[in-house]
Design a protein around this motif. Structure first.
Motif, PDB file in Angstrom:
ATOM      1  N   ILE A 191       7.926  -2.942  -5.729  1.00  0.00           N
ATOM      2  CA  ILE A 191       6.701  -3.693  -5.426  1.00  0.00           C
ATOM      3  C   ILE A 191       5.441  -2.978  -5.918  1.00  0.00           C
ATOM      4  O   ILE A 191       4.390  -3.599  -5.979  1.00  0.00           O
ATOM      5  N   ALA A 192       5.555  -1.700  -6.312  1.00  0.00           N
ATOM      6  CA  ALA A 192       4.393  -1.030  -6.920  1.00  0.00           C
ATOM      7  C   ALA A 192       4.146  -1.548  -8.335  1.00  0.00           C
ATOM      8  O   ALA A 192       3.146  -1.200  -8.962  1.00  0.00           O
ATOM      9  N   SER A 193       5.043  -2.380  -8.832  1.00  0.00           N
ATOM     10  CA  SER A 193       4.825  -3.006 -10.137  1.00  0.00           C
ATOM     11  C   SER A 193       4.070  -4.337  -9.997  1.00  0.00           C
ATOM     12  O   SER A 193       3.835  -5.018 -10.985  1.00  0.00           O
ATOM     13  N   SER A 194       3.689  -4.682  -8.775  1.00  0.00           N
ATOM     14  CA  SER A 194       2.954  -5.935  -8.563  1.00  0.00           C
ATOM     15  C   SER A 194       1.553  -5.838  -9.149  1.00  0.00           C
ATOM     16  O   SER A 194       1.066  -4.752  -9.437  1.00  0.00           O
ATOM     17  N   SER A 211      -0.565   3.587 -10.287  1.00  0.00           N
ATOM     18  CA  SER A 211       0.749   3.538  -9.653  1.00  0.00           C
ATOM     19  C   SER A 211       1.686   2.587 -10.408  1.00  0.00           C
ATOM     20  O   SER A 211       2.838   2.923 -10.704  1.00  0.00           O
ATOM     21  N   LYS A 212       1.162   1.420 -10.739  1.00  0.00           N
ATOM     22  CA  LYS A 212       1.987   0.438 -11.457  1.00  0.00           C
ATOM     23  C   LYS A 212       2.452   1.001 -12.802  1.00  0.00           C
ATOM     24  O   LYS A 212       3.608   0.836 -13.201  1.00  0.00           O
ATOM     25  N   CYS A 261      -5.929  -6.829  -0.087  1.00  0.00           N
ATOM     26  CA  CYS A 261      -6.202  -5.852   0.972  1.00  0.00           C
ATOM     27  C   CYS A 261      -7.682  -5.791   1.321  1.00  0.00           C
ATOM     28  O   CYS A 261      -8.027  -5.524   2.465  1.00  0.00           O
ATOM     29  N   LEU A 262      -8.545  -6.122   0.363  1.00  0.00           N
ATOM     30  CA  LEU A 262      -9.964  -6.167   0.709  1.00  0.00           C
ATOM     31  C   LEU A 262     -10.293  -7.401   1.554  1.00  0.00           C
ATOM     32  O   LEU A 262     -11.203  -7.359   2.384  1.00  0.00           O
ATOM     33  N   ALA A 266       3.963   1.538  -1.083  1.00  0.00           N
ATOM     34  CA  ALA A 266       4.662   1.701  -2.367  1.00  0.00           C
ATOM     35  C   ALA A 266       3.718   2.283  -3.429  1.00  0.00           C
ATOM     36  O   ALA A 266       4.101   3.189  -4.177  1.00  0.00           O
ATOM     37  N   TYR A 267       2.505   1.768  -3.485  1.00  0.00           N
ATOM     38  CA  TYR A 267       1.541   2.320  -4.450  1.00  0.00           C
ATOM     39  C   TYR A 267       1.298   3.811  -4.157  1.00  0.00           C
ATOM     40  O   TYR A 267       1.288   4.643  -5.061  1.00  0.00           O
ATOM     41  N   LEU A 311      -8.538  -0.649  -7.559  1.00  0.00           N
ATOM     42  CA  LEU A 311      -7.917  -1.171  -8.773  1.00  0.00           C
ATOM     43  C   LEU A 311      -7.365  -0.027  -9.618  1.00  0.00           C
ATOM     44  O   LEU A 311      -6.231  -0.081 -10.101  1.00  0.00           O
ATOM     45  N   PHE A 315      -4.169   1.414  -7.891  1.00  0.00           N
ATOM     46  CA  PHE A 315      -2.990   0.556  -8.003  1.00  0.00           C
ATOM     47  C   PHE A 315      -2.516   0.485  -9.458  1.00  0.00           C
ATOM     48  O   PHE A 315      -1.311   0.434  -9.716  1.00  0.00           O
ATOM     49  N   PRO A 348      -2.062  -5.225  -9.757  1.00  0.00           N
ATOM     50  CA  PRO A 348      -3.111  -4.445  -9.097  1.00  0.00           C
ATOM     51  C   PRO A 348      -4.315  -5.298  -8.669  1.00  0.00           C
ATOM     52  O   PRO A 348      -4.845  -5.108  -7.568  1.00  0.00           O
ATOM     53  N   GLU A 349      -4.714  -6.248  -9.505  1.00  0.00           N
ATOM     54  CA  GLU A 349      -5.868  -7.090  -9.157  1.00  0.00           C
ATOM     55  C   GLU A 349      -5.576  -7.903  -7.896  1.00  0.00           C
ATOM     56  O   GLU A 349      -6.373  -7.996  -6.970  1.00  0.00           O
ATOM     57  N   ARG A 365      -8.983  -6.730   5.323  1.00  0.00           N
ATOM     58  CA  ARG A 365      -9.353  -5.338   5.565  1.00  0.00           C
ATOM     59  C   ARG A 365      -8.969  -4.804   6.944  1.00  0.00           C
ATOM     60  O   ARG A 365      -8.275  -3.789   7.059  1.00  0.00           O
ATOM     61  N   TRP A 377      -3.427  -7.352  -5.510  1.00  0.00           N
ATOM     62  CA  TRP A 377      -3.313  -6.572  -4.276  1.00  0.00           C
ATOM     63  C   TRP A 377      -4.615  -5.934  -3.855  1.00  0.00           C
ATOM     64  O   TRP A 377      -4.870  -5.760  -2.664  1.00  0.00           O
ATOM     65  N   ARG A 378      -5.450  -5.608  -4.815  1.00  0.00           N
ATOM     66  CA  ARG A 378      -6.801  -5.156  -4.450  1.00  0.00           C
ATOM     67  C   ARG A 378      -7.495  -6.274  -3.668  1.00  0.00           C
ATOM     68  O   ARG A 378      -8.046  -6.043  -2.595  1.00  0.00           O
ATOM     69  N   MET A 407       0.841  -1.203   0.000  1.00  0.00           N
ATOM     70  CA  MET A 407       0.000   0.000   0.000  1.00  0.00           C
ATOM     71  C   MET A 407       0.880   1.260   0.000  1.00  0.00           C
ATOM     72  O   MET A 407       0.619   2.225  -0.696  1.00  0.00           O
ATOM     73  N   ARG A 439       5.217   3.479 -12.194  1.00  0.00           N
ATOM     74  CA  ARG A 439       6.439   2.774 -11.780  1.00  0.00           C
ATOM     75  C   ARG A 439       7.073   2.041 -12.954  1.00  0.00           C
ATOM     76  O   ARG A 439       8.291   2.068 -13.126  1.00  0.00           O
ATOM     77  N   ASP A 440       6.232   1.391 -13.767  1.00  0.00           N
ATOM     78  CA  ASP A 440       6.769   0.623 -14.888  1.00  0.00           C
ATOM     79  C   ASP A 440       7.401   1.528 -15.942  1.00  0.00           C
ATOM     80  O   ASP A 440       8.214   1.070 -16.744  1.00  0.00           O
ATOM     81  N   ILE A 469      -6.216   5.428   0.014  1.00  0.00           N
ATOM     82  CA  ILE A 469      -6.210   3.960  -0.074  1.00  0.00           C
ATOM     83  C   ILE A 469      -6.907   3.364   1.151  1.00  0.00           C
ATOM     84  O   ILE A 469      -7.746   2.471   1.036  1.00  0.00           O
ATOM     85  N   PHE A 477      12.615  -3.409   0.099  1.00  0.00           N
ATOM     86  CA  PHE A 477      11.826  -2.195   0.273  1.00  0.00           C
ATOM     87  C   PHE A 477      12.415  -1.306   1.358  1.00  0.00           C
ATOM     88  O   PHE A 477      12.326  -0.088   1.279  1.00  0.00           O
ATOM     89  N   VAL A 526     -10.140   0.903   1.154  1.00  0.00           N
ATOM     90  CA  VAL A 526     -10.128  -0.432   1.779  1.00  0.00           C
ATOM     91  C   VAL A 526     -11.306  -0.534   2.744  1.00  0.00           C
ATOM     92  O   VAL A 526     -12.061  -1.505   2.737  1.00  0.00           O
TER      93      VAL A 526
END
Lengths: 287, 287
Positions: A228-231, B280-281, A240-241, A197-198, B274, B277, A233-234, A244, A236-237, A195, B284-285, B261, B225, B265
């Motif tokens: 890790i912000a390149s991870s 952000s991705k 984290c949901l 990093a994003y 989504l 993130f 998105p789906e 929560r 990590w969404r 979170m 970053r990319d 964020i 990180f 959440v």
């Protein structure tokens, strides 16, 4: 030759995690037959060519038939549904386990739907690389890394023991704890950093005070920090949901810590900042 | 052979930054003589053995005598004082420059104290490795990296040009901008990430809900990180106190982003998370 730990293993989702486990178990002679189940045909074909699996199918019901152990290595949001929808095709006494990064919601969800004739053991091997897919799998992925299992009071002892021995055969350091503890620990060491990093990348990218974006000034440190912000998105969404409460708790704790630093900067609290940074460096250097 | 750009170069602080610049200039034949000035004798001896410098002294007044260019490569908090205390020993027309990560306070401070017969050009090469000291220096450190120079209206044009050509000789990509712009950019891409990393490690280390600390569960991602939390506490205390306004502004922007964020959440805002993130991705990319 000794009898292998698992006769027939079904892996739903033959990616880095499931594929590496299969390779490790095969290397140790702890599995006789591996069936790969997935949606993408090229990945399944590659997994077979790499001898990760013996056969494959895109049909889950077909793939789990006769399996002694079923590993669900799919995105966290799909695990409970996959088990609910396909369990009637599993044989009596089959053991189901998963590799999801969240345990509370998954374990509770499975407990609600699972047939009495089947066993479930929640699992989470803390390992991974930046690569994904069967082609990234290798037998040493879990060597020396921790794998957390989260049985409940309802969990069958023999099933837990078998899953535990399966991960030990992959050279993982297996730890048993409650789902709540797992979810708090992972919120801290993994979910919060993602979170952060994003948010960090969006913050820096959002600075529009100048003609051009400023991300181009970033040097190696920033790139490492925000990798890790390149991870996904789906992914990590969903994580984290599904975690929560623990994620919110960790964001709040972190925000308070950063707020302390902000206040010390504003007040010019020289010794306070030094103590804070020294404490952090010491903890980081101890890793 | 062409005349070198600099006849006599004095480097106060012969570490990674100053040492690498000297090596690059020597390699290009752009400096005839290099004097190293520092407090630690072993480091100076090593710098001489490595042919980074021709001679050394622990006495700044002595070392700067007769130098055409003086590079102050010491911690940001010491730069103005070092110049103020030693300038009377510098020759008429000598050019002083620095490599500090903060520019506003340093440039203003030097402007207030500098003799009219001397020139100062604020500089900040954005480069570095995790290592420090003369032994870590190498001539390619600045190759392709950005070096920001921050002249003011008072800055002598010929002095600016000489410092600019010096960094270009080290293969840096030189950019000229105002101190305020530099300090905002660096607050975003460098100072904020360090504050965040220190706060993150302290947050995770501060979770005492369980018998043992939880840092031991951290895998490679967390270590990568938080690597920058192993940076020098003294250095980062000084940097954030000298760039106070911009650092606070960036912490506030970041806290707002992380707060967004957190709210998503809490509200279970699936599409919002989504989108956040993914944005952000994408940024970053693009690095």
């Amino acid at each position: 030759m000794e009898k292998p730990l698992i006769n027939k293993l079904a892996i739903i989702g033959v990616g880095l995690m499931g594929g590496s486990l299969a390779l490790a178990l095969r290397e140790k002679g702890e599995v006789a037959e591996v069936v790969g189940i997935g949606r993408g045909l090229p990945n399944l074909e590659e997994a077979k060519a790499l001898r990760i699996i013996d056969s494959y199918t895109q049909n889950i019901m077909e793939g789990v038939r006769g399996a002694d152990v079923v590993i669900v290595a799919t995105p966290v949001g799909s695990i409970v549904d996959i088990i609910a929808e396909n369990q009637k095709h599993m044989k009596d006494g089959a053991i189901i386990t998963d590799v999801g990064s969240v345990k509370g919601e998954i374990v509770e969800g499975v407990d609600r739907v699972l047939d009495d004739r089947l066993h479930f053991v929640g699992g989470h091997p803390i390992a991974g690389t930046e690569k994904s897919g069967a082609s990234a799998a290798f037998p040493g992925l879990y060597r020396g890394s921790r794998c957390i299992l989260t049985p409940t009071q309802k969990t069958d002892k023999a099933a837990l023991d078998k899953v535990l021995r399966m991960w030990q055969a992959a050279d993982a350091d297996v730890i048993v704890m409650e789902t709540k503890e797992h979810d708090k620990i992972l919120a801290a060491i993994s979910h919060l950093p993602h979170m952060v990093a994003y948010a960090l990348v969006n913050t820096v990218d959002g600075v529009r005070d100048f003609e051009e974006g400023i991300l181009k000034y970033s040097a190696g440190g920033f790139k490492d920090f925000t990798r890790i912000a390149s991870s996904s998105p789906e992914m990590w969404r969903d994580i984290c949901l599904m975690n929560r409460a623990a994620v919110i708790d960790m964001i709040d704790r972190f925000t308070a810590q950063l707020g302390d630093i902000r206040d010390m900067v504003e007040e010019g609290d020289n010794p306070g900042l030094l103590e804070n940074f020294e404490r952090s460096k010491q903890a980081r250097d101890s890793l």
